[in-house]
Design a protein around this motif. Structure first.
Motif, PDB file in Angstrom:
ATOM      1  N   SER A  60       0.805  -1.212   0.000  1.00 48.58           N
ATOM      2  CA  SER A  60       0.000   0.000   0.000  1.00 48.58           C
ATOM      3  C   SER A  60       0.842   1.267   0.000  1.00 48.58           C
ATOM      4  N   VAL A  61       2.080   1.176   0.474  1.00 50.64           N
ATOM      5  CA  VAL A  61       2.914   2.375   0.573  1.00 50.64           C
ATOM      6  C   VAL A  61       4.144   2.333  -0.330  1.00 50.64           C
ATOM      7  N   ALA A  62       4.512   1.164  -0.821  1.00 49.19           N
ATOM      8  CA  ALA A  62       5.776   1.036  -1.551  1.00 49.19           C
ATOM      9  C   ALA A  62       5.675   1.469  -3.004  1.00 49.19           C
ATOM     10  N   GLY A  63       4.502   1.513  -3.569  1.00 50.10           N
ATOM     11  CA  GLY A  63       4.409   1.883  -4.976  1.00 50.10           C
ATOM     12  C   GLY A  63       2.976   1.846  -5.462  1.00 50.10           C
ATOM     13  N   PRO A  64       2.788   2.090  -6.749  1.00 44.77           N
ATOM     14  CA  PRO A  64       1.429   2.067  -7.329  1.00 44.77           C
ATOM     15  C   PRO A  64       0.948   0.645  -7.577  1.00 44.77           C
ATOM     16  N   PHE A  65       0.661  -0.076  -6.486  1.00 47.09           N
ATOM     17  CA  PHE A  65       0.244  -1.478  -6.585  1.00 47.09           C
ATOM     18  C   PHE A  65      -1.176  -1.678  -6.062  1.00 47.09           C
ATOM     19  N   HIS A  66      -2.011  -0.660  -6.132  1.00 51.19           N
ATOM     20  CA  HIS A  66      -3.332  -0.732  -5.510  1.00 51.19           C
ATOM     21  C   HIS A  66      -4.231  -1.769  -6.188  1.00 51.19           C
ATOM     22  N   THR A  67      -4.163  -1.869  -7.505  1.00 51.83           N
ATOM     23  CA  THR A  67      -5.009  -2.824  -8.222  1.00 51.83           C
ATOM     24  C   THR A  67      -4.656  -4.252  -7.827  1.00 51.83           C
ATOM     25  N   PHE A  68      -3.377  -4.566  -7.826  1.00 51.31           N
ATOM     26  CA  PHE A  68      -2.927  -5.911  -7.454  1.00 51.31           C
ATOM     27  C   PHE A  68      -3.309  -6.216  -6.009  1.00 51.31           C
ATOM     28  N   LEU A  69      -3.139  -5.248  -5.126  1.00 46.53           N
ATOM     29  CA  LEU A  69      -3.456  -5.457  -3.710  1.00 46.53           C
ATOM     30  C   LEU A  69      -4.947  -5.702  -3.517  1.00 46.53           C
ATOM     31  N   GLU A  70      -5.780  -4.972  -4.235  1.00 47.60           N
ATOM     32  CA  GLU A  70      -7.232  -5.175  -4.106  1.00 47.60           C
ATOM     33  C   GLU A  70      -7.634  -6.565  -4.581  1.00 47.60           C
ATOM     34  N   TYR A  71      -7.030  -7.035  -5.656  1.00 48.19           N
ATOM     35  CA  TYR A  71      -7.315  -8.403  -6.122  1.00 48.19           C
ATOM     36  C   TYR A  71      -6.861  -9.438  -5.087  1.00 48.19           C
ATOM     37  N   LEU A  72      -5.707  -9.210  -4.450  1.00 45.20           N
ATOM     38  CA  LEU A  72      -5.226 -10.135  -3.421  1.00 45.20           C
ATOM     39  C   LEU A  72      -6.205 -10.213  -2.256  1.00 45.20           C
ATOM     40  N   LYS A  73      -6.725  -9.069  -1.846  1.00 47.37           N
ATOM     41  CA  LYS A  73      -7.679  -9.054  -0.735  1.00 47.37           C
ATOM     42  C   LYS A  73      -8.997  -9.709  -1.143  1.00 47.37           C
ATOM     43  N   GLN A  74      -9.445  -9.403  -2.363  1.00 44.36           N
ATOM     44  CA  GLN A  74     -10.729  -9.914  -2.847  1.00 44.36           C
ATOM     45  C   GLN A  74     -10.743 -11.435  -2.899  1.00 44.36           C
ATOM     46  N   PRO A  97       2.790  -6.401 -10.440  1.00 44.01           N
ATOM     47  CA  PRO A  97       2.591  -5.451 -11.534  1.00 44.01           C
ATOM     48  C   PRO A  97       2.112  -4.098 -11.007  1.00 44.01           C
ATOM     49  N   LYS A  98       2.546  -3.051 -11.680  1.00 40.73           N
ATOM     50  CA  LYS A  98       2.094  -1.716 -11.345  1.00 40.73           C
ATOM     51  C   LYS A  98       0.645  -1.525 -11.798  1.00 40.73           C
ATOM     52  N   ALA A 104      -3.282  -1.117 -18.869  1.00 41.04           N
ATOM     53  CA  ALA A 104      -2.923  -1.304 -20.277  1.00 41.04           C
ATOM     54  C   ALA A 104      -3.768  -2.375 -20.952  1.00 41.04           C
ATOM     55  N   LEU A 105      -4.454  -3.222 -20.178  1.00 41.71           N
ATOM     56  CA  LEU A 105      -5.306  -4.273 -20.737  1.00 41.71           C
ATOM     57  C   LEU A 105      -6.773  -3.881 -20.614  1.00 41.71           C
ATOM     58  N   ARG A 106      -7.592  -4.429 -21.493  1.00 43.15           N
ATOM     59  CA  ARG A 106      -9.032  -4.159 -21.422  1.00 43.15           C
ATOM     60  C   ARG A 106      -9.589  -4.630 -20.079  1.00 43.15           C
ATOM     61  N   THR A 107     -10.568  -3.906 -19.595  1.00 40.94           N
ATOM     62  CA  THR A 107     -11.170  -4.274 -18.307  1.00 40.94           C
ATOM     63  C   THR A 107     -11.825  -5.651 -18.363  1.00 40.94           C
ATOM     64  N   THR A 108     -12.288  -6.050 -19.538  1.00 42.95           N
ATOM     65  CA  THR A 108     -12.926  -7.363 -19.671  1.00 42.95           C
ATOM     66  C   THR A 108     -11.924  -8.504 -19.500  1.00 42.95           C
ATOM     67  N   THR A 109     -10.625  -8.199 -19.625  1.00 42.89           N
ATOM     68  CA  THR A 109      -9.601  -9.234 -19.472  1.00 42.89           C
ATOM     69  C   THR A 109      -9.717  -9.911 -18.116  1.00 42.89           C
ATOM     70  N   ASP A 191       6.646  -4.509 -15.015  1.00 46.93           N
ATOM     71  CA  ASP A 191       5.905  -3.511 -15.778  1.00 46.93           C
ATOM     72  C   ASP A 191       4.752  -4.092 -16.595  1.00 46.93           C
ATOM     73  N   LYS A 192       4.525  -5.405 -16.473  1.00 50.50           N
ATOM     74  CA  LYS A 192       3.402  -6.029 -17.183  1.00 50.50           C
ATOM     75  C   LYS A 192       2.791  -7.119 -16.313  1.00 50.50           C
ATOM     76  N   VAL A 193       1.536  -7.432 -16.592  1.00 51.27           N
ATOM     77  CA  VAL A 193       0.868  -8.523 -15.893  1.00 51.27           C
ATOM     78  C   VAL A 193       1.314  -9.850 -16.506  1.00 51.27           C
ATOM     79  N   LEU A 194       1.600 -10.838 -15.670  1.00 52.25           N
ATOM     80  CA  LEU A 194       1.948 -12.170 -16.162  1.00 52.25           C
ATOM     81  C   LEU A 194       0.679 -12.880 -16.626  1.00 52.25           C
ATOM     82  N   LEU A 195       0.710 -13.417 -17.847  1.00 52.62           N
ATOM     83  CA  LEU A 195      -0.499 -13.968 -18.470  1.00 52.62           C
ATOM     84  C   LEU A 195      -0.243 -15.412 -18.902  1.00 52.62           C
TER      85      LEU A 195
END
Length: 267
Positions: A60-74, A97-98, A104-109, A191-195
């Motif tokens: 939450s404080v180390a960088g722009p990782f809010h999206t990844f963190l929210e998915y981890l909690k969810q 991932p930042k 950078a990917l569609r929300t539907t992904t 810098d990218k999501v692993l897919l």
């Protein structure tokens, strides 16, 4: 028997007399005190157990990782990672991932994934053991490397003179920075999501490029007005010059006609 008792009684009376005499009391008062018993130094306190890294606080404080963190909690994968981070024997290595990588990917992904697929995707971003950056060169020789998601979810790691890449089926991100790396926890920014191909059968589409900002019509008119004014002035000047030339020509023609008529009358 009587003599023994008399001797014992006499000895007791002598002892009482000696103990109660002033000389004995003075000697007792002037005798040095007994040395104090040895005082042992306090035993050192036991060393505190090593503090555990709170992954939620770190992300939450180390960088722009809010999206990844929210998915981890969810998905409660955060609890799985935290439990492994507390294991000082094995530890954990995370590739985070930042926010811009998700954007950078569609929300539907991600919206179209099932709960289990999303959970596997997040687990795919971690190795069930601590690895420092210096160990990636050796680790790359073990490719493909199994992830937290299972033996079928693997990554290929490359270390080219310190430039480390983490290759999945549809992305090959670079480790851009070390967020935290102290045994037993390593967190690296990518810098990218692993897919993985187990979840994505084809390369997920990128998000559309943002539309250009609309141009203000008034500003456009104001910007164009200087050029338009110059063009209008040039046109007006050209029309005035043409009219002047036509007028001069007509006057010249009339003057010539009058001169010709006068010559004929004189003849």
């Amino acid at each position: 028997m009587m003599e023994f008792r008399a001797s014992f009684l006499t000895a007791a009376m002598v002892a009482i007399a000696v103990l109660s005499s002033p000389a004995f009391a003075a000697q007792k008062a002037t005798s040095p005190p007994a040395p104090p018993a040895d005082i042992l130094p306090p035993s050192p306190a036991p060393a505190p157990a090593p503090g555990h890294v709170d992954l939620a606080d770190l992300l939450s404080v180390a960088g722009p990782f809010h999206t990844f963190l929210e998915y981890l909690k969810q998905t409660e994968v955060l609890d799985t990672f935290q439990s492994k981070a507390n294991d000082t024997k094995e530890g954990i290595t995370m590739f985070v991932p930042k926010d811009s990588a998700f954007a950078a990917l569609r929300t539907t992904t991600f919206a179209n994934l099932t709960g289990e697929q999303l959970k596997s995707l997040l687990l795919y971003h971690a190795l069930p053991k601590y690895y420092s950056l210096a160990e990636f060169n050796k680790l790359s020789s073990l490719n493909p490397v199994a992830t937290f998601a299972g033996s079928q979810y693997t990554l290929n790691l490359t270390d080219n003179m310190g430039s480390i890449r983490v290759k999945s089926m549809w992305s090959n991100p670079k480790i851009s920075s070390s967020v935290y790396s102290t045994r037993p926890v390593a967190v690296y920014e990518v810098d990218k999501v692993l897919l993985p191909m187990q979840i994505f059968k084809s390369d997920p589409p990128l998000a559309p490029a943002p539309a250009p900002a609309p141009v203000d019509a008034k500003a456009s008119d104001d910007a164009a007005s200087p050029g338009s004014g110059k063009a209008a002035k040039a046109k007006a000047a050209g029309s005035k010059s043409s009219s002047h030339r036509v007028g001069v020509s007509v006057v010249s023609y009339l003057a010539a006609a009058v001169s010709g008529g006068l010559m004929m009358l004189l003849l």
